[in-house]
Motif scaffolding. Structure first.
Motif, PDB file in Angstrom:
ATOM      1  N   VAL A 164      13.888  22.161  55.297  1.00  0.00           N
ATOM      2  CA  VAL A 164      15.317  22.511  55.212  1.00  0.00           C
ATOM      3  C   VAL A 164      15.909  22.148  53.846  1.00  0.00           C
ATOM      4  O   VAL A 164      16.813  22.820  53.358  1.00  0.00           O
ATOM      5  N   TRP A 165      15.396  21.078  53.252  1.00  0.00           N
ATOM      6  CA  TRP A 165      15.889  20.674  51.920  1.00  0.00           C
ATOM      7  C   TRP A 165      15.646  21.792  50.911  1.00  0.00           C
ATOM      8  O   TRP A 165      16.497  22.115  50.095  1.00  0.00           O
ATOM      9  N   GLN A 166      14.485  22.415  51.010  1.00  0.00           N
ATOM     10  CA  GLN A 166      14.161  23.473  50.049  1.00  0.00           C
ATOM     11  C   GLN A 166      14.961  24.753  50.288  1.00  0.00           C
ATOM     12  O   GLN A 166      15.027  25.616  49.423  1.00  0.00           O
ATOM     13  N   GLU A 167      15.575  24.862  51.455  1.00  0.00           N
ATOM     14  CA  GLU A 167      16.412  26.037  51.724  1.00  0.00           C
ATOM     15  C   GLU A 167      17.878  25.795  51.359  1.00  0.00           C
ATOM     16  O   GLU A 167      18.718  26.685  51.484  1.00  0.00           O
ATOM     17  N   ASN A 168      18.188  24.571  50.945  1.00  0.00           N
ATOM     18  CA  ASN A 168      19.563  24.178  50.626  1.00  0.00           C
ATOM     19  C   ASN A 168      20.097  25.053  49.474  1.00  0.00           C
ATOM     20  O   ASN A 168      19.477  25.153  48.420  1.00  0.00           O
TER      21      ASN A 168
END
Ligand code: ZN
Length: 355
Positions: A239-243
């Motif tokens: 999810v961090w990389q989709e931020n």
């Protein structure tokens, strides 16, 4: 390709969350900081002796010296070779951690919960009750606007009502059906942890993932992402990389391990050079800019107008600490009610000794 999006904000204020991940190292730092008063805090390395499990384990023919407890427990849990021993370990762990208590003066956990706003989140991997005790004693005294908290491996102080999907303090009862809460499940150190099947744990992860997908600041405090947490790390990174504002986001690691080791562990979470490594939480961004970490970061990096630091002074009592924080909370209310911008200046009279 990532879209470069500014974090949501208004009037000098950033509304995107600051997410703080807390691991065993944070509780050890807090315990050391308050002078190690009270029951010793066990680590995975000394858990067997602190919980006085040596006799039970050795009497079953296992050698405790040089034992890797996590590997031993993982083997016990996956092979189902000694259900009774597994149960003894779990019960002893639960009882021991339930008996831990904060001292009656400001601790790192008190400063931490008061350093964040209600848009922010502290997500803890710890079973111990320290974070929740700090949360309760500061929230109970009328200090509003505390951050959300999530317990990613369960917690001894949390009870749940599965029928109503309600959780609260273990030992109290459900606000909907009035039956007593049952203890929340603790996730033990096995290699293949199941974060999905227990509804409480799964909802805690949902909250973390939602906040991480929108966060502007990520602090990882005393969490080493051990090998048995491969899945946890994957769930966070995904999810961090989709931020959407990842390119502007900041990561802060607070840990006493060597810098190169920490960089190797967390480099997938870093964006260019937007990260800092500190050994002492009191020198970290949250303790230098309590309740304004995201706003101060944006002023320094997006507006090129850094704010003056506003470090927490050292306080002898919880009341003094809460009184110091109050003007910041009042300023937050003026932002919400009157759309008055944050001043970006220290609001409380400075006390000489800072943490
Ligand atoms: Zn209920």
């Amino acid at each position: 390709m990532k879209v470069r999006t500014l974090p949501p904000g208004k009037k000098n204020a950033i509304l995107a969350p600051h997410v703080v991940i807390v691991g065993a190292g944070a509780s050890i730092a807090a315990y050391n900081h308050w002078g190690k008063v009270g029951r010793p805090l066990p680590s995975m390395q000394n858990l067997i002796d602190v919980l006085e499990l040596r006799k039970e384990i050795e009497s079953r023919g296992y050698s405790v010296d040089k034992m890797d407890f996590e590997a031993f427990y993982d083997d016990l849990a996956t092979s189902n070779s000694d259900v009774e021993l597994k149960k003894i370990i779990e019960q002893r762990t639960y009882e021991y951690f339930s008996g831990l208590e904060l001292p009656n003066r400001p601790t790192i956990y008190d400063y931490l919960v008061l350093s964040l706003r209600n848009k922010d989140l502290i997500a803890s991997f710890n079973w111990d009750p320290f974070l929740l005790q700090a949360y309760r004693r500061n929230g109970d005294k009328g200090v509003g606007s505390l951050p959300g908290i999530a317990f990613l491996h369960g917690n001894v102080l949390v009870g749940v009502c599965h029928a109503d999907k309600v959780c609260g303090l273990n030992g109290t009862c459900c606000s909907k059906c009035c039956t007593n809460f049952v203890s929340s499940q603790l996730l033990y150190p096995v290699k293949h942890k199941d974060y999905a099947s227990d509804p409480f744990i799964s909802s805690e992860w949902d909250r973390l993932r939602d906040c991480l997908s929108r966060a502007y600041f990520l602090t990882i405090f005393g969490y080493g992402a051990p090998k048995t947490d491969v899945e946890a790390r994957r769930l966070m990174l995904e999810v961090w990389q989709e931020n959407h504002h990842l390119e502007l986001a900041q990561v802060e690691i607070i840990d006493i391990k060597p810098r190169d080791e920490l960089e190797a562990t967390w480099n997938e979470f870093f964006i260019k050079q937007h990260y800092m490594v500190r050994t002492d939480v009191t020198k970290g961004y949250l303790f230098q800019h309590p309740r304004r970490s995201c706003d101060a970061l944006a002023a320094a990096t997006l507006m090129n107008k850094p704010w003056q630091d506003n470090p927490f002074p050292v306080f002898g009592s919880l009341t003094e600490l809460r009184d110091w924080v109050t003007p910041l909370i009042e300023e937050e209310a003026r932002l919400d009610d009157l759309a008055e911008p944050f001043s970006g200046k220290p609001l409380a009279p400075n006390v000489e000794a800072v943490l």
